[in-house]
Design an enzyme around this catalytic site. Structure first.
Site, short mmCIF file in Angstrom:
data_model
loop_
_atom_site.label_atom_id
_atom_site.label_comp_id
_atom_site.label_asym_id
_atom_site.label_seq_id
_atom_site.Cartn_x
_atom_site.Cartn_y
_atom_site.Cartn_z
N GLY A 69 0.80 -1.22 0.00
CA GLY A 69 0.00 0.00 0.00
C GLY A 69 0.84 1.27 0.00
O GLY A 69 0.52 2.25 -0.68
N CYS A 322 2.88 1.77 12.39
CA CYS A 322 4.06 2.56 12.01
C CYS A 322 4.54 3.40 13.18
O CYS A 322 5.64 3.93 13.15
CB CYS A 322 3.73 3.49 10.86
SG CYS A 322 2.91 2.64 9.55
#
Ligand code: PLP
Length: 380
Positions: A69, A322
């Site tokens: 992605g 993340c």
């Protein structure tokens, strides 16, 4: 350990794993080689492209395979800006976008960027978006489903607005692919991205769609693969496994929706004894993916809560994967306008294939126990 962090990643589906091994051992040729072994890999690759395009209701000519992605978001935005529909230097996005969108926008020079917040329900205010458009606006990039609270942005409405105003529209479909039937929205986009590892496919594989009517200039010069969009030998086994995973998850979208809606309701009911400490960030049922629950427990740091849940045998998250190791709060907290202390309270629970109703109840009861213990210690 009970895993309730499916928005971060999913385990590989066992049939997708079999497809991976079969493709890697029997269709191992380089899909660009001109001999028959290469031709077999090329045949498999094109079947996958066709199948994925049909699941999405798009022209397969616009579908390109990527490493996931993040790369899809990067390549799409670079491609769209290389071929704007009109002259201009203004881009509109949202504060809660994935870091890969923020990353690509940050490195651009000469563009003005408007970052939209979320309203109370975790949604873009369409009127604010419309007001933000200027004659200079060349690109709008707004995610479909937020990875941290699961709210669904009205991408079809935004796509229509973009068409009327001659603006490119990119949407990050990473969290909606496999959770929502995308066949009506996908053909309206200038571009969108998705990823294999969020749908029980392998990690390190994904795809991006760029409307084939757009004549883009490649970011990587001199590439010959994927019609020049992305260089590198194609990961045909990963693509085949992702396609199998996509076929399987697409068949069960409605059943999954009903199942996770029930889980969500049960989970929220289980938190009733501590309701005054709980704040769930969510939209109405029609704009909410039920499998993703973003919440705060008043006065309790999300990082601490995550570790306590981990100790009790539950893998939950503090938001975007993340941000692990970084201590910066989930991006959505900024979009929601939360204060620093509130932002640190954020946690995310996301259900998936192996989740059972018993797990959901146990998780709710565990959170209730942790919150009660925390508050009794605090009161002593
Ligand atoms: C909304 C969203 N976009 C993009 C990505 C990145 O996808 P990938 O890990 O395949 O690069 C993620 C993964 O966390 C995501 O949740």
């Amino acid at each position: 350990m009970i895993y309730v962090d499916y928005a971060a990643t999913t385990p590989l589906d066992s049939e997708a794993a079999e497809v991976y091994i079969q493709a890697a051992t029997e269709y191992f040729g380089n899909s660009s080689s001109l001999h028959d072994i290469g031709g077999q890999a090329q045949g498999l690759l094109e079947n996958c492209r066709e199948e994925l395009a049909s699941l999405l209701g798009i022209n397969k000519k616009g579908l390109y395979f990527t490493s996931g992605g993040s790369e899809g978001n990067f390549l799409a935005i670079e491609a769209l800006l290389s071929s704007p529909k009109k002259q201009g230097n203004h881009i509109i996005t949202c504060l809660a976008e994935h870091s890969s969108i923020h990353g690509v926008l940050k490195r651009l020079t000469g563009y003005d960027i408007t970052y939209l917040p979320f309203n109370e329900s975790g949604l873009i205010d369409i009127e604010q978006l419309t007001r933000s458009v200027t004659p200079e606006t060349v690109l709008i990039t707004i995610q479909h489903v937020n990875s941290e609270i699961g709210t669904i942005q009205p991408v079809e409405q935004i796509a229509r607005l973009c068409r009327e105003q001659n603006i490119h529209f990119h949407s990050d479909f990473v969290q909606s692919f496999g959770k929502i039937d995308l066949r009506s929205a996908a053909p309206l986009m200038s571009s969108f991205s998705f990823s294999g590892h969020k749908i029980y496919g392998p990690k390190g594989i994904g795809a991006v769609y760029i409307d084939p009517c757009i004549v883009w200039t490649p970011f990587f010069p001199g590439g010959t693969h994927e019609r020049g969009l992305r260089p590198g030998t194609l990961n045909v086994p990963g693509i085949a496994a992702m396609t199998m995973a996509a076929q399987k998850i697409n068949v069960r979208i409605d059943a999954d929706y009903q199942k996770f809606l029930g889980f969500r309701q049960t989970f929220i009911e289980t938190l009733e004894p501590i309701h005054e400490w709980v704040r769930i960030h969510q939209a109405d049922e029609s704009s909410q993916v039920p499998a993703i629950i973003g919440l705060r427990l008043k006065g309790i740091e999300g990082q601490w809560m995550m570790l306590e849940c981990n100790r009790a045998g539950f893998a939950i998250s503090t938001g975007s994967a993340c941000h692990i190791g970084k201590l910066s709060p989930a991006r959505v907290t900024q979009a929601l306008g939360l204060k620093d202390k509130e932002a640190k309270e954020f946690i995310r629970i996301s259900f998936g294939q192996s989740t059972t109703i018993e797990d959901v109840v146990k998780l709710g009861e565990t959170i209730v126990r942790i919150v009660k213990e925390f508050n009794s210690v605090k009161l002593c």
